[in-house]
Design a protein around this motif. Structure first.
Motif, PDB file in Angstrom:
ATOM      1  N   VAL A 143       0.856  -1.185   0.000  1.00  0.00           N
ATOM      2  CA  VAL A 143       0.000   0.000   0.000  1.00  0.00           C
ATOM      3  C   VAL A 143       0.897   1.240   0.000  1.00  0.00           C
ATOM      4  CG1 VAL A 143      -1.782   1.280   1.253  1.00  0.00           C
ATOM      5  CG2 VAL A 143      -1.804  -1.214   1.291  1.00  0.00           C
ATOM      6  N   THR A 144       0.583   2.191  -0.879  1.00  0.00           N
ATOM      7  CA  THR A 144       1.305   3.463  -0.912  1.00  0.00           C
ATOM      8  C   THR A 144       0.333   4.582  -0.580  1.00  0.00           C
ATOM      9  OG1 THR A 144       2.920   2.714  -2.539  1.00  0.00           O
ATOM     10  CG2 THR A 144       2.597   5.097  -2.360  1.00  0.00           C
ATOM     11  N   THR A 145       0.752   5.455   0.324  1.00  0.00           N
ATOM     12  CA  THR A 145      -0.020   6.646   0.646  1.00  0.00           C
ATOM     13  C   THR A 145       0.832   7.862   0.315  1.00  0.00           C
ATOM     14  OG1 THR A 145      -1.125   5.471   2.447  1.00  0.00           O
ATOM     15  CG2 THR A 145      -1.317   7.878   2.428  1.00  0.00           C
ATOM     16  N   ARG A 146       0.297   8.737  -0.540  1.00  0.00           N
ATOM     17  CA  ARG A 146       0.977   9.983  -0.910  1.00  0.00           C
ATOM     18  C   ARG A 146       0.251  11.135  -0.237  1.00  0.00           C
ATOM     19  NH1 ARG A 146       0.543  11.658  -6.018  1.00  0.00           N
ATOM     20  NH2 ARG A 146       2.324  13.004  -5.727  1.00  0.00           N
ATOM     21  N   PHE A 147       1.001  11.987   0.430  1.00  0.00           N
ATOM     22  CA  PHE A 147       0.453  13.185   1.057  1.00  0.00           C
ATOM     23  C   PHE A 147       0.866  14.380   0.208  1.00  0.00           C
ATOM     24  CE2 PHE A 147       1.034  10.089   4.440  1.00  0.00           C
ATOM     25  CZ  PHE A 147      -0.172  10.155   5.107  1.00  0.00           C
ATOM     26  N   THR A 148      -0.126  15.142  -0.236  1.00  0.00           N
ATOM     27  CA  THR A 148       0.162  16.304  -1.065  1.00  0.00           C
ATOM     28  C   THR A 148      -0.499  17.548  -0.490  1.00  0.00           C
ATOM     29  OG1 THR A 148      -1.735  15.771  -2.472  1.00  0.00           O
ATOM     30  CG2 THR A 148       0.416  14.986  -3.217  1.00  0.00           C
ATOM     31  N   SER A 149       0.079  18.704  -0.814  1.00  0.00           N
ATOM     32  CA  SER A 149      -0.482  19.984  -0.390  1.00  0.00           C
ATOM     33  C   SER A 149      -1.491  20.446  -1.425  1.00  0.00           C
ATOM     34  CB  SER A 149       0.631  21.025  -0.230  1.00  0.00           C
ATOM     35  OG  SER A 149       1.261  21.237  -1.473  1.00  0.00           O
ATOM     36  N   GLN A 150      -2.191  21.540  -1.119  1.00  0.00           N
ATOM     37  CA  GLN A 150      -3.225  22.050  -2.028  1.00  0.00           C
ATOM     38  C   GLN A 150      -2.670  22.447  -3.390  1.00  0.00           C
ATOM     39  OE1 GLN A 150      -2.578  23.483   1.051  1.00  0.00           O
ATOM     40  NE2 GLN A 150      -2.420  25.696   0.833  1.00  0.00           N
ATOM     41  N   ASP A 151      -1.386  22.751  -3.475  1.00  0.00           N
ATOM     42  CA  ASP A 151      -0.802  23.103  -4.779  1.00  0.00           C
ATOM     43  C   ASP A 151      -0.243  21.882  -5.520  1.00  0.00           C
ATOM     44  OD1 ASP A 151       1.509  22.551  -3.358  1.00  0.00           O
ATOM     45  OD2 ASP A 151       2.388  24.547  -3.594  1.00  0.00           O
ATOM     46  N   GLY A 152      -0.476  20.676  -4.962  1.00  0.00           N
ATOM     47  CA  GLY A 152      -0.063  19.439  -5.612  1.00  0.00           C
ATOM     48  C   GLY A 152       1.331  18.960  -5.262  1.00  0.00           C
ATOM     49  N   ALA A 153       2.066  19.721  -4.453  1.00  0.00           N
ATOM     50  CA  ALA A 153       3.424  19.309  -4.084  1.00  0.00           C
ATOM     51  C   ALA A 153       3.370  18.085  -3.164  1.00  0.00           C
ATOM     52  CB  ALA A 153       4.152  20.445  -3.378  1.00  0.00           C
ATOM     53  N   GLU A 154       4.256  17.134  -3.417  1.00  0.00           N
ATOM     54  CA  GLU A 154       4.315  15.952  -2.555  1.00  0.00           C
ATOM     55  C   GLU A 154       5.048  16.301  -1.264  1.00  0.00           C
ATOM     56  OE1 GLU A 154       6.519  11.816  -2.920  1.00  0.00           O
ATOM     57  OE2 GLU A 154       4.642  11.840  -4.079  1.00  0.00           O
ATOM     58  N   LEU A 155       4.379  16.042  -0.154  1.00  0.00           N
ATOM     59  CA  LEU A 155       4.963  16.282   1.159  1.00  0.00           C
ATOM     60  C   LEU A 155       5.657  15.029   1.682  1.00  0.00           C
ATOM     61  CD1 LEU A 155       1.869  18.155   2.650  1.00  0.00           C
ATOM     62  CD2 LEU A 155       3.920  19.170   1.612  1.00  0.00           C
ATOM     63  N   MET A 156       5.041  13.889   1.397  1.00  0.00           N
ATOM     64  CA  MET A 156       5.584  12.626   1.871  1.00  0.00           C
ATOM     65  C   MET A 156       4.904  11.494   1.115  1.00  0.00           C
ATOM     66  SD  MET A 156       5.380  11.069   5.754  1.00  0.00           S
ATOM     67  CE  MET A 156       6.637  12.183   6.378  1.00  0.00           C
ATOM     68  N   ALA A 157       5.620  10.395   0.943  1.00  0.00           N
ATOM     69  CA  ALA A 157       5.038   9.163   0.409  1.00  0.00           C
ATOM     70  C   ALA A 157       5.446   8.033   1.340  1.00  0.00           C
ATOM     71  CB  ALA A 157       5.517   8.896  -1.011  1.00  0.00           C
ATOM     72  N   VAL A 158       4.495   7.182   1.646  1.00  0.00           N
ATOM     73  CA  VAL A 158       4.738   6.074   2.560  1.00  0.00           C
ATOM     74  C   VAL A 158       4.374   4.775   1.850  1.00  0.00           C
ATOM     75  CG1 VAL A 158       4.157   5.055   4.797  1.00  0.00           C
ATOM     76  CG2 VAL A 158       4.168   7.547   4.532  1.00  0.00           C
TER      77      VAL A 158
END
Length: 193
Positions: A143-158
């Protein structure tokens, strides 16, 4: 392979590549400080509160996003599965007699999340494999979880590996160690199937 594990594998394979997004809301200093308090990181709390009072940007602790299991209030105790996970945190296993354990996690840090950032978590089942070992059969879910900000920038991927075990197989292993009867468990297995 047990009927239960076959069902997990079938469900997971249908979901591979499909993404499910969740609005995590706007990150706040209070959230960061609660996380830091759980880690007993008093220095972070002092610094974050001083930065907030001075009107400065407050950056989340490094693993804040990966360390937050859910963005909801969470279920009541009777809403938890026997393994302690909420149903929504258990991909492909809803309603099945399984036990899950986490088999590892890899974190890729992107842009540091700052208080005031709206975050979206996008979760995707990436793999599903049937395996066996000394302790019996199991299914490995990727399982991959991607965390992104409102402007689409990736903050973290797990990237996570979740080990799914048939509860009755787990009980068999415990029972074998304690000399319990297998016949009753075989009857239960037939009832579950």
């Amino acid at each position: 392979m047990s009927v239960v594990l076959q069902e997990v594998l079938s469900r997971a394979r249908e979901l591979i590549g499909r993404s499910e997004s969740e609005d995590c809301g706007v990150l706040g200093v209070k959230d960061f400080c609660r996380y830091a308090a759980a880690l007993n990181d008093v220095d972070f709390i002092r610094t974050a509160r001083a930065q907030e009072a001075a009107g400065e940007a407050v950056v989340a602790p490094a693993l804040f996003l990966a360390g937050t299991l859910s963005w909801e209030d969470g279920p009541a105790e009777d809403g938890l599965r026997p393994d302690g996970l909420a149903t929504r945190e258990s991909p492909c296993t809803q309603g099945l007699a399984v036990r899950q354990v986490h088999g590892g996690q890899s974190v890729r840090l992107g842009r540091a999340p700052v208080a005031g950032t709206r975050v979206t978590a996008t979760r995707t089942v990436t793999s599903a494999d049937h395996r066996g070992g000394r302790s019996g059969e199991f299914v490995l879910l990727g399982v991959t979880t991607r965390f992104t900000s409102q402007d689409g920038a990736e903050l973290m991927a797990v990237d996570e590996t979740i080990v799914v075990l048939d509860v009755l197989d787990v009980l068999d292993g415990v029972a074998d160690e304690h000399g319990d009867k297998r016949d009753e468990r075989d009857e239960q297995r037939g009832a579950v199937a």
